[in-house]
Design an enzyme around this catalytic site. Structure first.
Site, PDB file in Angstrom:
ATOM      1  N   LYS A  78       2.435  11.152   5.303  1.00  0.00           N
ATOM      2  CA  LYS A  78       1.696  11.331   6.381  1.00  0.00           C
ATOM      3  C   LYS A  78       2.876  11.811   7.548  1.00  0.00           C
ATOM      4  O   LYS A  78       4.009  11.195   7.665  1.00  0.00           O
ATOM      5  CB  LYS A  78       0.976  10.114   6.813  1.00  0.00           C
ATOM      6  N   SER A 153      -7.497   8.953   9.785  1.00  0.00           N
ATOM      7  CA  SER A 153      -6.421  10.088  10.092  1.00  0.00           C
ATOM      8  C   SER A 153      -5.627  10.403   9.033  1.00  0.00           C
ATOM      9  O   SER A 153      -4.851  11.682   9.223  1.00  0.00           O
ATOM     10  CB  SER A 153      -5.590   9.738  11.424  1.00  0.00           C
ATOM     11  N   SER A 177      -7.218   4.412   9.082  1.00  0.00           N
ATOM     12  CA  SER A 177      -6.959   5.778   8.800  1.00  0.00           C
ATOM     13  C   SER A 177      -6.185   5.897   7.179  1.00  0.00           C
ATOM     14  O   SER A 177      -6.120   7.043   6.710  1.00  0.00           O
ATOM     15  CB  SER A 177      -5.634   6.199   9.656  1.00  0.00           C
TER      16      SER A 177
END
Ligand code: GLN
Length: 480
Positions: A78, A153, A177
């Protein structure tokens, strides 16, 4: 089957036996990224050349019989997690040119085990969002249906794993997330207990909730990665020094009866999709009828569940507004042109943050301001304690809890984008464990009639990742 479709375990074994090389495996992933990323938008940066150099080195080590757990295995990270020498934007333009000089501790540990970094995944900017539409690099699309969101996310990481663009990924979970995009994309995602994995080098969102963990194709892979990244870190004072159990060892039946709690608040919640509820309940029933590993089901209640979202959306923006203060166009990233210092700050932030990040900063600054602090932040912290106590009480009578991960499957791109409250409510089942600092995993439980994945969440008591993973193995077994 393409090499890019392999799990960590399969890739490790294949490399060991010399069935293929890390260069071939890495090329297969890069080819998949080339083919699919333009549609899915899972990666902000891809490091093709560097990855192939790392893969070649891995092959040399394997040839010398120096293979470690992840040697030569391609992974993705990420973009809100720092990677040395590799651009890390957090999906916000204010960090468009930011190249960290260091690896986050969890990335360092993974690289020490020999994994090959393919690239950095798109996400909601600084982790703010539940759909990946808050990225300044465009939304991520769900590989099961390109008109649907990937979840957020860590949506880029979940899609990269689901679409076989990498073998595994590392995401960040403050309020769902990792789990929610894993459930929307049909993969496994583990949020560890707060303090289990080092947060050093994870761009901070809400420091008292942030965690980092694996997104994988199987529970076994998840256990392998978690075992590598967990543990005390001198660079993160909140990490615990408790010994890390051997999560990676093969599942053997639990030594005594596993008590499974079914919290009613998660099944009667307003707005829960009927298909999701049916799929999860059916899965629970099949565990019951198989009487797998001798389990006992207990109906439980967590009455404070309804306060998790309001508490989360006070505490998170408050900590956010203070953490994001460091991004001013001076210390990191992109600096806007202006005549005086104040305007440099203001313009850099105005251009560099998307709307949702600005909203969080404003809500947080308000909740922390003199005269409002007691009414909002302090009150939220008190209710947070009640939520923690709620869980502690339930874990006196059960070992783990089973719930849906999300009240609905992946929704349409644009569907909730302008309705901020509806977007916040998407976190209804993932926020409680986050607020309480508990470990929780999302595992695939089935698919809707229209082919969208549905995830089941398993929540454990603090530091009981071992039980969470064991239960996840049972669910996974029943699905296959
Ligand atoms: N939907 C949550 C939020 O927007 C997810 C945050 C996270 O876990 N990074 O706050």
């Amino acid at each position: 089957m393409g090499l890019n479709q392999l799990t960590i375990q399969q890739a490790h074994d294949g490399l060991k036996k010399g069935e293929f090389s890390s260069v071939e495996l890495t090329k297969a992933c890069l080819a998949r990224i080339k083919k699919r990323n333009k549609d899915i938008n899972a990666f902000i940066s891809v490091f093709e050349k560097e990855a192939l150099v790392e893969a070649k080195k891995a092959d040399e080590l394997i040839a010398k019989k120096k293979q470690k757990a992840l040697t030569g295995i391609p992974f993705a990270v990420k973009d809100a997690i720092c990677t040395a020498g590799a651009r890390s934007t957090a999906a916000a333009k204010i960090l468009d040119n930011y190249v960290p000089s260091f690896d986050a501790t969890v990335i360092k540990k993974i690289r020490e085990q020999g994994a090959v970094l393919l690239g950095k995944n798109n996400c909601d900017a600084f982790g703010h969002g539940a759909s990946n539409e808050n990225s300044m690099y465009g939304p991520v699309k769900n590989p099961h249906d390109l008109t649907k969101v990937a979840g957020g996310s860590s949506g880029g990481s979940a899609t990269a794993v689901a679409d076989d663009m990498c073998i595994f990924a590392i995401g960040e979970d403050t309020g769902g997330s990792i789990r929610q995009p894993a459930s929307f994309c049909g993969v496994v995602g583990l949020r560890p207990s707060y303090g289990r994995n080092s947060r050093y080098g994870i761009m901070p969102m809400a420091s008292s909730l942030d965690t980092v963990g694996p997104i994988t194709k199987t529970v076994e892979d998840c256990a392998i990665v978690e075992e590598i990244i967990a543990g005390r870190d001198e660079l993160d004072a909140t990490t615990v020094s408790d010994e890390v159990p051997k999560y990676g060892r093969k599942f053997s039946a639990v030594s005594r009866k596993l008590r499974i709690g079914i919290p009613k608040e998660y099944f009667n919640a307003e707005g829960i999709d009927k298909e999701v509820k049916d799929i999860v309940e059916k899965k629970i029933k099949s565990v019951k009828t198989q009487n797998f590993a001798s389990v006992e089901f207990v109906g439980v209640s967590l009455p404070m569940t309804k306060y998790a979202i309001p508490v989360y959306y006070i505490i998170v923006p408050s900590e956010d507004s203070s953490n994001l203060g460091r991004l001013d166009g001076i210390r990191y990233g992109v600096r806007a042109d202006a005549d005086n210092l104040y305007d440099v700050y203001a313009k850099s932030r105005a251009q560099g943050f998307p709307e949702e990040v600005k909203r969080r900063i404003m809500i947080g600054a308000y909740a922390l301001s003199a005269g409002y602090y007691d009414a909002y932040y302090r009150k939220a912290q008190k209710v947070r304690t009640l939520i923690i106590k709620d869980f502690e009480k339930v874990f006196e009578s059960v070992d783990i809890l089973l719930t849906p991960t999300s009240p609905f499957p992946a929704f349409g791109i644009g569907e909730k984008k302008d309705d901020v409250l509806a977007m916040y409510l998407a976190d209804i089942f993932v926020a409680p464990a986050s607020v309480a600092g508990l470990p929780a995993i999302s595992v695939p439980a089935g698919k809707t009639k229209s082919g969208l994945p549905v995830g089941m969440q398993i929540i454990g008591a603090r530091l009981r990742e071992d039980l969470v993973l064991n239960m996840a193995r049972i669910i996974e077994k029943l699905l296959n």
